[in-house]
Design an enzyme around this catalytic site. Structure first.
Site, PDB file in Angstrom:
ATOM      1  N   HIS A   1     -23.105  26.521   5.081  1.00  0.00           N
ATOM      2  CA  HIS A   1     -23.353  26.803   6.557  1.00  0.00           C
ATOM      3  C   HIS A   1     -22.435  26.593   7.535  1.00  0.00           C
ATOM      4  CE1 HIS A   1     -27.620  27.800   5.298  1.00  0.00           C
ATOM      5  NE2 HIS A   1     -27.208  27.166   4.264  1.00  0.00           N
TER       6      HIS A   1
ATOM      7  N   LYS B   1      -4.673  -5.041  -4.419  1.00  0.00           N
ATOM      8  CA  LYS B   1      -3.599  -5.429  -5.639  1.00  0.00           C
ATOM      9  C   LYS B   1      -2.643  -6.256  -4.977  1.00  0.00           C
ATOM     10  CE  LYS B   1      -0.495  -2.433  -8.555  1.00  0.00           C
ATOM     11  NZ  LYS B   1      -0.076  -1.064  -8.664  1.00  0.00           N
TER      12      LYS B   1
ATOM     13  N   GLY C   1      -2.959   2.051  -7.554  1.00  0.00           N
ATOM     14  CA  GLY C   1      -4.134   1.902  -6.881  1.00  0.00           C
ATOM     15  C   GLY C   1      -5.043   3.043  -6.932  1.00  0.00           C
ATOM     16  N   ARG C   2      -4.486   4.440  -6.881  1.00  0.00           N
ATOM     17  CA  ARG C   2      -5.628   5.554  -7.071  1.00  0.00           C
ATOM     18  C   ARG C   2      -6.156   5.841  -8.297  1.00  0.00           C
ATOM     19  NH1 ARG C   2      -0.495   6.504  -5.213  1.00  0.00           N
ATOM     20  NH2 ARG C   2       0.603   8.000  -6.461  1.00  0.00           N
TER      21      ARG C   2
ATOM     22  N   GLU D   1      -1.861  11.852  -2.677  1.00  0.00           N
ATOM     23  CA  GLU D   1      -0.972  10.904  -2.791  1.00  0.00           C
ATOM     24  C   GLU D   1       0.035  11.071  -4.020  1.00  0.00           C
ATOM     25  OE1 GLU D   1      -0.903   6.435  -1.124  1.00  0.00           O
ATOM     26  OE2 GLU D   1      -2.665   6.989  -2.213  1.00  0.00           O
TER      27      GLU D   1
ATOM     28  N   GLU E   1      -4.532  -3.770   6.616  1.00  0.00           N
ATOM     29  CA  GLU E   1      -6.113  -3.627   7.060  1.00  0.00           C
ATOM     30  C   GLU E   1      -6.861  -4.589   6.228  1.00  0.00           C
ATOM     31  OE1 GLU E   1      -3.770  -1.407   6.065  1.00  0.00           O
ATOM     32  OE2 GLU E   1      -3.898   0.491   7.235  1.00  0.00           O
TER      33      GLU E   1
ATOM     34  N   LYS F   1       3.901   2.312   8.178  1.00  0.00           N
ATOM     35  CA  LYS F   1       3.511   0.994   8.330  1.00  0.00           C
ATOM     36  C   LYS F   1       4.474  -0.053   8.723  1.00  0.00           C
ATOM     37  CE  LYS F   1       1.378   0.900   3.444  1.00  0.00           C
ATOM     38  NZ  LYS F   1       1.452   0.292   2.124  1.00  0.00           N
TER      39      LYS F   1
HETATM   40  C1  G6Q Z   1      -2.807   3.896  -4.257  1.00  0.00           C
HETATM   41  C2  G6Q Z   1      -1.975   3.600  -3.213  1.00  0.00           C
HETATM   42  C3  G6Q Z   1      -2.555   2.812  -1.954  1.00  0.00           C
HETATM   43  C4  G6Q Z   1      -3.222   1.364  -2.103  1.00  0.00           C
HETATM   44  C5  G6Q Z   1      -3.622   0.898  -1.093  1.00  0.00           C
HETATM   45  C6  G6Q Z   1      -4.255  -0.549  -1.095  1.00  0.00           C
HETATM   46  O1  G6Q Z   1      -2.141   4.485  -5.191  1.00  0.00           O
HETATM   47  O2  G6Q Z   1      -1.046   2.482  -3.686  1.00  0.00           O
HETATM   48  O3  G6Q Z   1      -3.714   3.559  -1.517  1.00  0.00           O
HETATM   49  O4  G6Q Z   1      -4.054   1.279  -3.237  1.00  0.00           O
HETATM   50  O5  G6Q Z   1      -2.532   0.675  -0.181  1.00  0.00           O
HETATM   51  O6  G6Q Z   1      -3.304  -1.526  -1.632  1.00  0.00           O
HETATM   52  P1  G6Q Z   1      -3.710  -2.896  -2.030  1.00  0.00           P
HETATM   53  O7  G6Q Z   1      -4.688  -2.796  -3.092  1.00  0.00           O
HETATM   54  O8  G6Q Z   1      -2.430  -3.459  -2.227  1.00  0.00           O
HETATM   55  O9  G6Q Z   1      -4.340  -3.615  -0.648  1.00  0.00           O
END
Ligand code: G6Q
Length: 548
Positions: free
Chosen positions: A388, A210, A271-272, A357, A216, A508
Site C-alpha cells: 500500500h 566488541k 560485528g555484523r 557494510e 554511542e 567518526k
Molecule cells: C559491524 C561493525 C559495526 C560495529 C559497531 C559497534 O560489522 O563493525 O557495526 O558492530 O560499530 O561496535 P562495538 O561492538 O565495538 O561497539
C-alpha cells in the site's frame, strides 16, 4: 590466489555473461514460462528446509550455467574453504572470519593461529546459559533483592541490529514476563524513552560492545549508570544491574563492571556477523538456552549446506549469483527484501547492515579501484504494508527492482483466514511482477483506451520466493546464514573484502573534532569548510537560546 585481482570484467566468464545478457535482456518472463511449462518446478532448490523459487528471474538455463562458471572462475570453492579453515581472509584487518565457528558443534575443531576455538565458543555459551537461566527463573536478584523484569541491551551497529532483529523475530518464543528494550542511538531520546517507565531495581543492562570504546554505546552506558544509581544509590549495585559483552576486559573493568559478569567474544567475529556470539545474550535471555541452541543448529545446517552442496543446488551461492546478475548485467541498483511475516519486521534493517557494510566497497582486495558495480542497496518492509505504499514503483516505475519475498507456511498466531490471505498476497505480488498485465488484457476488461496505459503492467520484474515451513529459532538461523553466505559469495566474485568497514571511520573522526567545538570551545572559530562552519555557528546560537 591464482586469479589476477583486477581482471574481473576482462575474464572469460564475465564477458560471456555480458554477451548473453545483451540478448537475454530482451526476454520476457511471460514467454519464458510459456515456452517451458515446467520452469517453476525446475528453477527451484529445496535444501535445509528452505524452498527457494528463483524461476521468476530474467534468466535461462544458459544464464545459470554462465553464472556457475563465473563462480568457479572466481575461486569461490577455495575461498569458502579458506573461510571455514580460519584463514585470515579479512585482509585489511588481518583477521580470520569465523562466525561459522560460533555455531559449530562441540565435536568440531576449528583452529585460529593453532588454537581450537570451538571449546572457547562452547564455554561462553555455557556461561551465557547459566546466567540466562538465573535471570529467567528470578534467581538472579537486583541489588535490592527484586528479580529482574527488564533487560536493556545497549549497543550499536552489529552489537544492536542482530539482537533487536532476533528478539523481534523470535518474540513468540520469548519469556513474556521479561521486558526487552534496545538502546542504540546517541540521541538521548532513545535512552530516555527506553527507561522512562522502568524501575531501576528490576532492570538489567547489557552493555554490548566488541571494543567497549564506541562513542554511542559508551555515552548510553554512562547515562545508564547515572540513571540506575539515582535509584540504587550505591556503586556496589552496578555488579547486579550491569553485565558486559565484549572482547575488551580492560575497558569493561574500567567502566566498573565485574569481569565475572563479562561475556567474551573474539576478534575473528565481525560485528555484523556476531548475533550468535555473546552479543546474542539478550536473545538467549528472551528465548532461553534451548531455543538459542536450536537457532545455532539452524545456522550450522546452512553452513554445512553452503560448504558441501554443489553450486547448482547451493542456496546461498544461487542467491548470490542471481543478485550479481541483476546488479551487474541487468543494471538493478537495489534489492527489496519483503518478509511476509510480521515478526521479521526488523529483518530488512538487519540485512541492510549485513549486505551494505559488507559489500559497499570501491576497491579490490589488493586496493585497485573496481570498474564494475559492487553491493546494491538493500531495503524493505514487511508485507503486506509495502503493497500500500512503495510497491507502486516496483510494479510500474522506471527502475528494475529485484525482490526477495520471504514467507512461512504456518502462522505462529493463527487467527481466522489471516494466514491464507497473507500468503495469497505474497504469491500474487510475485506473479503480478513477473507477468504483469498487457494493454490488450486491460482493454479486454472494459478499460477505455485512454486509461489503459495507466493500468498496464509491463511485468518482467524479477523476484525470488523463499518459503519455509514455520518461523522457528532454527528457521531464523537458516535464513540469516543464507544471506550471510550469499553476501560472501558476491564479495568473492567482486574480489572485495566483505569483512572490513573503513567507510564508517571518517565521520567518526570528524565528529570527535566537532564535539569540543560545540561544547568546551563554543566561542572558538570552527576549523572546517564554510558550510560546516556556518552550521556549527548556527547550532551554537540554538544552544545559547536553549540555555536562556
Ligand atoms: C559491524 C561493525 C559495526 C560495529 C559497531 C559497534 O560489522 O563493525 O557495526 O558492530 O560499530 O561496535 P562495538 O561492538 O565495538 O561497539
Amino acid at each position: 590466489m591464482t586469479e589476477a585481482l583486477t581482471s574481473l570484467i576482462e575474464s572469460e566468464a564475465w564477458k560471456a555473461l555480458e554477451a548473453h545478457a545483451a540478448t537475454a535482456r530482451t526476454l520476457h518472463l511471460r514467454d519464458l514460462f510459456a515456452q517451458d511449462p515446467t520452469r517453476g518446478e525446475r528453477l527451484r532448490v529445496e535444501a535445509a528446509g528452505i524452498y527457494f523459487d528463483y524461476s521468476k528471474n530474467r534468466i535461462t538455463d544458459e544464464t545459470i550455467l554462465l553464472l556457475l562458471k563465473l563462480a568457479e572462475q572466481s575461486g569461490l570453492r577455495s575461498r569458502i574453504e579458506a573461510m571455514f579453515n580460519g584463514d585470515k581472509i579479512n585482509v585489511t584487518e588481518k583477521r580470520a572470519v569465523l562466525h561459522v565457528a560460533l555455531r559449530a558443534p562441540k565435536e568440531e575443531a576449528i583452529l585460529v593461529d593453532g588454537t581450537d576455538v570451538v571449546p572457547l565458543v562452547h564455554a561462553v555459551l555455557d556461561k551465557m546459559a547459566g546466567f540466562s537461566n538465573r535471570v529467567r527463573s528470578g534467581e538472579w536478584k537486583g541489588y535490592t533483592g527484586k528479580p529482574i523484569r527488564n533487560v536493556i541491551n545497549i549497543g550499536i551497529g552489529g552489537s544492536d541490529l542482530g539482537p533487536v532483529m532476533a528478539y523481534e523475530a523470535l518474540r513468540h518464543y520469548s519469556q513474556r514476563d521479561l521486558n526487552f528494550r534496545f538502546v542504540s542511538n546517541v540521541d538521548g531520546t532513545d535512552f530516555a524513552e527506553a527507561t522512562r517507565d522502568l524501575d531501576a531495581e528490576e532492570t538489567l543492562f547489557i552493555i554490548s560492545s566488541k571494543t567497549f570504546t564506541t562513542l554511542e554505546t559508551m555515552t548510553n552506558a554512562h547515562s545508564a549508570r547515572v540513571w540506575a544509581l539515582e535509584t540504587l544509590k550505591h556503586s556496589a549495585a552496578i555488579a547486579r544491574h550491569f553485565v558486559a559483552v565484549s572482547t575488551n576486559a580492560e575497558e569493561v573493568e574500567k567502566f566498573g563492571i565485574d569481569t565475572a559478569n563479562m561475556f567474551e567474544f573474539w576478534d575473528w567475529v565481525g560485528g555484523r556477523y556476531s548475533m550468535d556470539s555473546a552479543i546474542g545474550l539478550s536473545t538467549m535471555l528472551a528465548i532461553g538456552p534451548e531455543n538459542f541452541h536450536a537457532m545455532l543448529a539452524g545456522f550450522h545446517e546452512m553452513d554445512v549446506h553452503f560448504r558441501t552442496a554443489p553450486f547448482e543446488h547451493n542456496l546461498p551461492v544461487l542467491l548470490g549469483l542471481l543478485a550479481i546478475y541483476n546488479n551487474n548485467f541487468l543494471g538493478a541498483q537495489t534489492v527489496a527484501v519483503l518478509p511476509y511475516e510480521q515478526y521479521l519486521k526488523r529483518f530488512p534493517a538487519y540485512l541492510q547492515q549485513l549486505t551494505m557494510e559488507s559489500n559497499g566497497k570501491h576497491v579490490t582486495l589488493d586496493g585497485v579501484k573496481v570498474d564494475y558495480q559492487t553491493g546494491p542497496i538493500y531495503w524493505g518492509e514487511p508485507g503486506t504494508n509495502g503493497q500500500h505504499s512503495f510497491y507502486q514503483l516496483i510494479h510500474q516505475g522506471t527502475r528494475l527492482i529485484p525482490c526477495d519475498f520471504i514467507a512461512f507456511g504456518q502462522a505462529l498466531n493463527p487467527i481466522g483466514r489471516h494466514h491464507d490471505i497473507l500468503l495469497a498476497n505474497v504469491f500474487a505480488q510475485a506473479e503480478a511482477l513477473a507477468f504483469g498485465k498487457t494493454t490488450q488484457e486491460v482493454e479486454a476488461d472494459g478499460t477505455p483506451s485512454w486509461l489503459a496505459p495507466h493500468r498496464t503492467f509491463e511485468g518482467n520484474r524479477p523476484s525470488n520466493t523463499i518459503l519455509l515451513e514455520k518461523l522457528t529459532p532454527a528457521a531464523l538461523g537458516k535464513l540469516v546464514a543464507l544471506y550471510e553466505h550469499s553476501v560472501f559469495t558476491q564479495g568473492v566474485i567482486w574480489k572485495i573484502d566483505s569483512f572490513d568497514q573503513w567507510g564508517v571511520e571518517l565521520g567518526k573522526v570528524l565528529a570527535q573534532r566537532i564535539i569540543p567545538e560545540l561544547e568546551s570551545k563554543p566561542d572558538s572559530k570552527p576549523g572546517h569548510d564554510s558550510s560546516t562552519n556556518a552550521l556549527i555557528k548556527h547550532y551554537r546560537s540554538f544552544r545559547k537560546d536553549a540555555a536562556k
